[in-house]
Every structure is written in structure tokens, then in C-alpha cells.
Motif scaffolding. Structure first.
Motif, mmCIF file in Angstrom:
data_model
loop_
_atom_site.group_PDB
_atom_site.id
_atom_site.type_symbol
_atom_site.label_atom_id
_atom_site.label_comp_id
_atom_site.label_asym_id
_atom_site.label_seq_id
_atom_site.Cartn_x
_atom_site.Cartn_y
_atom_site.Cartn_z
ATOM 1 N N UNK A 108 25.465 -18.715 -16.190
ATOM 2 C CA UNK A 108 25.078 -19.934 -16.900
ATOM 3 C C UNK A 108 23.752 -20.471 -16.377
ATOM 4 N N UNK A 109 23.599 -20.488 -15.055
ATOM 5 C CA UNK A 109 22.380 -21.044 -14.469
ATOM 6 C C UNK A 109 21.167 -20.172 -14.762
ATOM 7 N N UNK A 110 21.329 -18.866 -14.664
ATOM 8 C CA UNK A 110 20.196 -17.964 -14.873
ATOM 9 C C UNK A 110 19.712 -18.000 -16.324
ATOM 10 N N UNK A 111 20.646 -17.957 -17.278
ATOM 11 C CA UNK A 111 20.225 -17.981 -18.681
ATOM 12 C C UNK A 111 19.715 -19.354 -19.104
ATOM 13 N N UNK A 112 20.312 -20.424 -18.574
ATOM 14 C CA UNK A 112 19.792 -21.760 -18.874
ATOM 15 C C UNK A 112 18.376 -21.907 -18.324
ATOM 16 N N UNK A 113 18.122 -21.317 -17.156
ATOM 17 C CA UNK A 113 16.774 -21.358 -16.587
ATOM 18 C C UNK A 113 15.785 -20.619 -17.488
ATOM 19 N N UNK A 114 16.166 -19.419 -17.946
ATOM 20 C CA UNK A 114 15.300 -18.677 -18.862
ATOM 21 C C UNK A 114 15.072 -19.467 -20.143
ATOM 22 N N UNK A 115 16.103 -20.164 -20.611
ATOM 23 C CA UNK A 115 15.976 -20.944 -21.837
ATOM 24 C C UNK A 115 14.957 -22.072 -21.656
ATOM 25 N N UNK A 116 14.956 -22.704 -20.496
ATOM 26 C CA UNK A 116 13.967 -23.756 -20.233
ATOM 27 C C UNK A 116 12.572 -23.169 -20.044
ATOM 28 N N UNK A 117 12.481 -22.087 -19.289
ATOM 29 C CA UNK A 117 11.175 -21.453 -19.054
ATOM 30 C C UNK A 117 10.529 -21.053 -20.378
ATOM 31 N N UNK A 118 11.336 -20.576 -21.324
ATOM 32 C CA UNK A 118 10.822 -20.101 -22.619
ATOM 33 C C UNK A 118 10.829 -21.182 -23.694
#
Length: 440
Positions: A108-118
Motif C-alpha cells: 500500500x505504501x509503495x504504490x501510494x508513493x508511486x501514485x503521488x510521485x506520478x
């Protein structure tokens, strides 16, 4: 313009994925493509220039020396996509992560981070891990069985989605002396069959609400998981009849669960071969096949559906060996079909390998107008919502973009400009309502 349009995703295999063991020898392919972030960025930019919906990165976590070159030496998907995100603006970024060998909070944390970065372009391709040897890389004696893997996957996705809702959208007023409204922060407190996760996640929702959930699987368990949670599906290629059956089955299962079938976007795997004429394309297709038509290599790869079993130990001209038990926790769908056909037709091991690795040109092979017409016909016949395309070289991608995409645009079957900034927007998917906002 037609109201329904084709989606396009690009899958990048670097120095060669399945069936491309000798691609690394092509002088047009950098020998380090699979670990060269600049190569991936170039692929993503080319696809974005062509208005593709997404870049798709596959992954697995077990290898032996028989695996394709790309599998032997490649970057971790989310690290890779985070770098690509900073060099692109529109294209979706879909990475593969195993629900069997990762914890929900970490995912959850890794994909949410990618979602914010992108800025809202992330997607998670949920897999349960195909290779049985993966278990030994995580301190387990054996791979989980199908029922356990898929039961765990369903709960895993549910937990991840719950964590993505930890904050309501207006949780951070950041005004006066108030940074956080604590009433808008929610612990999950999940206790299920496979996971215990308290939460909350220390990351807010992105512009698309939550990353898009993708899934790929053809087994009964895989189809059921897709119907329950998938918003995008990577479907295997095949005949028009088979792809239409798969498409209709998944849409029917989703509708039976009360979901809108239009919110399950099915991408068909495809490797178009485009040339000046149909004859030239067919000749090129055959040359591509012959470049990797090595029986020893095929025999080595044949064991993957049976837990990386070594088939070289058997007499090639004896009946296909009794290895059904090896497929139960590995590639059961493919393994079962191999055994069924070998048994029903009385095939030897050699004949079985040849039968399942014979030359079979892509249906999307030909001159640009032929390929565009076939894509349009399959799309309108209800075989897919989009294509997940792969190409051997950057030049092959460029030709498809230059010669085929404009023909689809001319027919109104593909966009002529991005209308959205998020992956959900590209795919026509709604932003998920935050469960806490709905509850209040």
C-alpha cells in the motif's frame, strides 16, 4: 468519433522475454537494456508521445540459468517506475508485485508513493507468483497451493484498499494551528484469515483516489479474483474465438457481483509485426520465430509450468512423463492443458514440446492497413478493450506508432490527444469513494 475507443499499453522486455532468448544478440538492442533506466525512459516517452494509456512492467522473483535474458538481470518494478514517473506526464505506470510474497502495508505504501510521485498514474498488477521456487527465496519450504494463494490475494487487495483510505480527502486543513484534523484519520484494524493489519497508512490519497488494480490470470481462481477486484486485466493472446470467450466470461462474472462491466478494462496481450507488405511481414514473423527456434532452449523453458522441472532427464521419444503433481502449485492451467493434450494424443516428450512451441504468427501481422483493420475487427467483435503490446526493438515500436496508430485514429478508434492526467481518467474509471467519507 465512436464512443468506445481502444486502449493501448506497452510492455517492455529489454534484452528479451519469453520466446526471445536470442534478442540480446540484435545490434539494435542495448546489451544492458533490462537494467538501463534511460532505455525504459525512452520507451515510456515514445509510448506517451503516441498517447498510450500505460507502461506495463512484468516481474518474477525466481530464476535459473534457463530463463530468458530479461529475467536474469532486471530492475525492480516500482523503483524503475518511480524514475520513469519523473520523466513523463501522462502515461500510466503499472508495476507487478506479488500478493504472496509481500505484506499489504508495504504494498500500500509503495504504490501510494508511486501514485503521488506520478500525480495519479500508478497501477498495481496483482500476481500470486507463478514460479514455485520463489518460496525458497522467502524462507518457505514450499509454494502455497492455488486456493490459499488466491484467497490470500483477495484479502491482500482488500486490506491495501482499506489502507489507501486511511485519510479522508480533507484531512489536512493546514491552516492556523491545525495541520491535521484527527477525525479524518482512520485506523483499519483488520483481522482476517491471512492478515492482521492495524493501520493507518501514513500517506494521503492521490489525485486519482487510489492506484488502479490490474490482474492477469486464466485459471478459475484467477478469473474469480479478476471479477472481484480487477479494474484492468492483462489477458493472454489466442484465437479470436478464445479471446472473445475470455472477455465475455470476465465481464459476466463482474456483472454478477454487481460491478459495472465497463469498469473492468481488458487488455489483450499482442506482439504486432508490421512491414511494408503482408508478405514481408509474414516473412519477418517467420524469421523472428526461427531466431529462437532452438529445441534445447524450449525444453529448458518447458519445465516452468511444472515448478522449473528439468525435462532433460527423460527420453525425448518416450511418452510424456507423469508430472501432473508438479503443476498443482505452479502453472496449473498451462500444465494441465499440456498433460491433457499429451495424454489424449499419445505424444512423446519431444512431440509435446514441439506442439506447444510451434510457429504461430501474431494475428496482428501485416502491412499497416492490415494490422489496423485486424485490430479494429477484433475490438468491434468484443475480444478486448485494449492491447498490451510488446515489440522486439525500439524501431518496431516506432513503426507501429508511425504507421498503425494514425490509421486507428482516423477511424475514431484511438484518441488524438490526452483528455486526462490520471490513469483512471485514461481508462474511463471512476475515482473510488473513500469509505469513511461515504460512511459519514
Amino acid at each position: 468519433m465512436t464512443s468506445r475507443q481502444i486502449r493501448l499499453a506497452l510492455r517492455a522486455y529489454g534484452v528479451g522475454g519469453p520466446g526471445q532468448h536470442n534478442l540480446w544478440k540484435d545490434p539494435r538492442v542495448p546489451k544492458n537494456a533490462s537494467i538501463d533506466i534511460d532505455w525504459y525512459i525512452a520507451q515510456a516517452k515514445a509510448a506517451e508521445h503516441a498517447l498510450f494509456d500505460a507502461l506495463f512492467i512484468v516481474d518474477s522473483q525466481f530464476i535459473d540459468a534457463t530463463y530468458p535474458p530479461h529475467y536474469l538481470n532486471r530492475l525492480e518494478p516500482l523503483t524503475l517506475l518511480s524514475a520513469v514517473a519523473t520523466h513523463t506526464r501522462h502515461i500510466g505506470l503499472v508495476g507487478t508485485l506479488s500478493s504472496t510474497y509481500n505484506s499489504p502495508f508495504n504494498v500500500a505504501r509503495r504504490f501510494a508513493s508511486l501514485d503521488h510521485i506520478s500525480h495519479g498514474r500508478a497501477g498495481w498488477n496483482v500476481v500470486t507468483s507463478f514460479d514455485t521456487g520463489t518460496s525458497r527465496n522467502y524462507g518457505l519450504d514450499e509454494h502455497l497451493d492455488y486456493a490459499t494463494r488466491y484467497g490470500r490475494a483477495l484479502e491482500h487487495v482488500q486490506v491495501v484498499r482499506g489502507l489507501w483510505d486511511s485519510y479522508e480527502d480533507d484531512a489536512f486543513p493546514a491552516a492556523g494551528d491545525v495541520f491535521l484534523d484527527p477525525s479524518k484519520l482512520h485506523a483499519l484494524n483488520h483481522a482476517g484469515e491471512h492478515f492482521r493489519v492495524d493501520g493507518p497508512l501514513n500517506l494521503s490519497r492521490s489525485p486519482q483516489g487510489q492506484p488502479v488494480i490490474f490482474q492477469a490470470g486464466v485459471s478459475e481462481e484467477g478469473r474469480n479474483l479478476a471479477a472481484h477486484v480487477a479494474e484492468g486485466i492483462y489477458a493472454p493472446g489466442g484465437t479470436l474465438e478464445a479471446t472473445r470467450e475470455y472477455y465475455a466470461d470476465i465481464k459476466r462474472r463482474a456483472a454478477a457481483l454487481g460491478r459495472d462491466p465497463d469498469h473492468v478494462v481488458i487488455f489483450l496481450g499482442a506482439q504486432p509485426v508490421v512491414a511494408g507488405t503482408d508478405e514481408e511481414a509474414l516473412r519477418l514473423s517467420r524469421e523472428i520465430f526461427e531466431a529462437d527456434n532452438d529445441f534445447g532452449r524450449k525444453l529448458g523453458q518447458f519445465g516452468r509450468a511444472f515448478g522449473a522441472h528439468d525435462f532433460s532427464q527423460y527420453d525425448l521419444d518416450a511418452p510424456f512423463p507423469d508430472v501432473a503433481h508438479l503443476a498443482e502449485k505452479s502453472g496449473r492451467t498451462r500444465g494441465t492443458e499440456i498433460i491433457r493434450r499429451a495424454t489424449s494424443e499419445g505424444l512423446t516428450l519431444r512431440e509435446t514440446v514441439l506442439a506447444f512451441t510451434r510457429y504461430q504468427p501474431s494475428p496482428f501481422t501485416g502491412a499497416p492497413d492490415t494490422v489496423a483493420a485486424t485490430i479494429a475487427a477484433w475490438f468491434e467483435a468484443g475480444a478486448f478493450d485494449g492491447l498490451n503490446v510488446g515489440f522486439r526493438t525500439h524501431e518496431d515500436l516506432s513503426r507501429f506508432v508511425a504507421d498503425v496508430v494514425p490509421l486507428l485514429q482516423k477511424q475514431g478508434l484511438f484518441r488524438t490527444g490526452y483528455e486526462h492526467d490520471t490513469l483512471r481518467g485514461h481508462l474511463g474509471l471512476p475515482i473510488p469513494a473513500n469509505r469513511w467519507s461515504v460512511a459519514s
